[in-house]
Design a protein around this motif. Structure first.
Motif, PDB file in Angstrom:
ATOM      1  N   UNK A   6       0.386  14.762   1.415  1.00 47.33           N
ATOM      2  CA  UNK A   6       0.892  15.001   2.776  1.00 47.33           C
ATOM      3  C   UNK A   6       1.553  13.715   3.299  1.00 47.33           C
ATOM      4  N   UNK A   7       2.707  13.342   2.738  1.00 49.83           N
ATOM      5  CA  UNK A   7       3.336  12.058   3.100  1.00 49.83           C
ATOM      6  C   UNK A   7       3.719  11.947   4.572  1.00 49.83           C
ATOM      7  N   UNK A   8       3.838  13.057   5.275  1.00 48.71           N
ATOM      8  CA  UNK A   8       4.178  13.003   6.699  1.00 48.71           C
ATOM      9  C   UNK A   8       2.975  12.880   7.610  1.00 48.71           C
ATOM     10  N   UNK A   9       1.792  12.771   7.044  1.00 45.93           N
ATOM     11  CA  UNK A   9       0.570  12.676   7.853  1.00 45.93           C
ATOM     12  C   UNK A   9       0.605  11.386   8.677  1.00 45.93           C
ATOM     13  N   UNK A  10       0.443  11.530   9.968  1.00 46.39           N
ATOM     14  CA  UNK A  10       0.488  10.362  10.846  1.00 46.39           C
ATOM     15  C   UNK A  10      -0.877   9.795  11.190  1.00 46.39           C
ATOM     16  N   UNK A  11      -1.909  10.245  10.494  1.00 48.77           N
ATOM     17  CA  UNK A  11      -3.269   9.802  10.778  1.00 48.77           C
ATOM     18  C   UNK A  11      -3.628   8.650   9.847  1.00 48.77           C
ATOM     19  N   UNK A  23     -20.162   4.156  -2.335  1.00 50.73           N
ATOM     20  CA  UNK A  23     -18.723   4.113  -2.619  1.00 50.73           C
ATOM     21  C   UNK A  23     -17.954   4.423  -1.336  1.00 50.73           C
ATOM     22  N   UNK A  24     -16.646   4.382  -1.434  1.00 48.87           N
ATOM     23  CA  UNK A  24     -15.757   4.658  -0.304  1.00 48.87           C
ATOM     24  C   UNK A  24     -15.022   5.978  -0.533  1.00 48.87           C
ATOM     25  N   UNK A  25     -15.761   7.062  -0.758  1.00 44.93           N
ATOM     26  CA  UNK A  25     -15.132   8.332  -1.114  1.00 44.93           C
ATOM     27  C   UNK A  25     -14.081   8.776  -0.110  1.00 44.93           C
ATOM     28  N   UNK A  33      -8.653  10.001   1.015  1.00 48.50           N
ATOM     29  CA  UNK A  33      -7.603  10.038   2.024  1.00 48.50           C
ATOM     30  C   UNK A  33      -6.356   9.283   1.552  1.00 48.50           C
ATOM     31  N   UNK A  34      -6.550   8.097   0.997  1.00 44.62           N
ATOM     32  CA  UNK A  34      -5.408   7.277   0.598  1.00 44.62           C
ATOM     33  C   UNK A  34      -4.792   7.715  -0.730  1.00 44.62           C
ATOM     34  N   UNK A  35      -5.624   8.137  -1.686  1.00 49.83           N
ATOM     35  CA  UNK A  35      -5.113   8.464  -3.016  1.00 49.83           C
ATOM     36  C   UNK A  35      -4.738   9.932  -3.199  1.00 49.83           C
ATOM     37  N   UNK A  36      -5.281  10.815  -2.370  1.00 43.25           N
ATOM     38  CA  UNK A  36      -5.010  12.256  -2.531  1.00 43.25           C
ATOM     39  C   UNK A  36      -4.310  12.834  -1.307  1.00 43.25           C
ATOM     40  N   UNK A  37      -4.972  12.742  -0.141  1.00 43.19           N
ATOM     41  CA  UNK A  37      -4.428  13.412   1.031  1.00 43.19           C
ATOM     42  C   UNK A  37      -3.061  12.864   1.420  1.00 43.19           C
ATOM     43  N   UNK A  38      -2.946  11.548   1.552  1.00 40.88           N
ATOM     44  CA  UNK A  38      -1.668  10.972   1.981  1.00 40.88           C
ATOM     45  C   UNK A  38      -0.580  11.159   0.943  1.00 40.88           C
TER      46      UNK A  38
END
Length: 194
Positions: free
Chosen positions: A28-33, A13-15, A20-25
Motif C-alpha cells: 500500500x505505497x499510498x498509505x499515509x500512516x 521481536x518487533x513484529x 508494517x514497513x516490510x509488507x503493508x507499506x
C-alpha cells in the motif's frame, strides 16, 4: 528462581513494525500512516481496511521468510545475554494456530538458551482448535507460578495484575507505556530484585 513470562510479538521481536514497513507499506505505497501512529492494536481502522484484510496481511507476513529472519529487539537480546541465566523464562503468545510452529522456531532459535517453555493461545482465525486457554490469563491461572510478565497489550497486563502478577508493559504506540525499552528492562530488574 523467579519465573518471567514473555510475550513474543512486539516484546521479543518487533513484529508490528516489521510487518508494517516490510509488507503493508510495500503493498500500500499510498498509505499515509506512520508506525508511530498505530495507536490501536488491531490497527485496521487506522489503515482504513476491515479486520479480515489486516489479519490476512499480518498472517501472510508471519509465514514469510522475511518474518522468520527478523532479529530480536536488540535491548531485550542484550538483557538475556546479561541476566537471562538468573531466571526461568516462559513464552506466552497469542498467535494463529497455523503460525505457532514458526513462532516457536523463531523463539528457540534466538532465545532457546534461556527459554525452555513455549505456550500459545490460538488467536481467532478461520478454523477452530480445542480451547484449553481462552486467553493468556487462563493459562496464567493454570500454570500458577509466575513472578513477572512482560507484554505489549494492556488487557493482558491488567488481567495478570488482577491475579497478583507483577507486569511490565513493553512501550509500543498502541499502549499507555511511556519511556524506552531500556527503561522497561531496568524496571524489570527492579521487580526481580524485590
Amino acid at each position: 528462581m523467579k519465573t518471567i513470562v514473555w510475550d513474543v510479538d512486539d516484546v521479543l521481536n518487533d513484529l508490528m513494525r516489521s510487518w508494517f514497513e516490510e509488507k503493508w507499506l510495500v503493498d500500500h505505497p499510498g498509505c499515509g500512516v506512520r508506525y508511530e501512529e498505530l495507536v490501536e492494536n488491531t490497527p485496521h481502522r487506522l489503515l482504513g481496511v476491515g479486520v479480515d484484510e489486516y489479519l490476512k496481511s499480518l498472517d501472510k507476513y508471519r509465514l514469510s521468510p522475511s518474518c522468520e529472519d527478523k532479529r530480536p529487539v536488540k535491548e531485550v537480546e542484550e538483557w538475556f545475554l546479561e541476566y537471562g541465566s538468573s531466571y526461568r523464562h516462559v513464552c506466552l503468545t497469542a498467535v494463529p494456530l497455523v503460525a505457532a510452529p514458526t513462532s516457536a522456531r523463531w523463539v528457540f532459535r534466538h532465545f532457546g538458551k534461556w527459554i525452555r517453555t513455549f505456550h500459545f493461545t490460538p488467536s481467532m482465525r478461520e478454523g477452530r482448535a480445542p480451547e484449553y486457554d481462552r486467553d493468556k490469563a487462563a493459562f496464567l491461572r493454570w500454570v500458577g507460578k509466575v513472578d513477572v510478565m512482560v507484554d505489549d497489550r494492556i488487557e493482558n497486563v491488567e488481567a495478570a495484575e488482577g491475579m497478583g502478577i507483577r507486569c511490565l508493559l513493553m512501550p509500543r504506540p498502541w499502549n499507555r507505556a511511556r519511556g524506552s525499552v531500556a527503561g522497561m528492562l531496568a524496571a524489570l530488574n527492579n521487580c526481580l530484585g524485590d
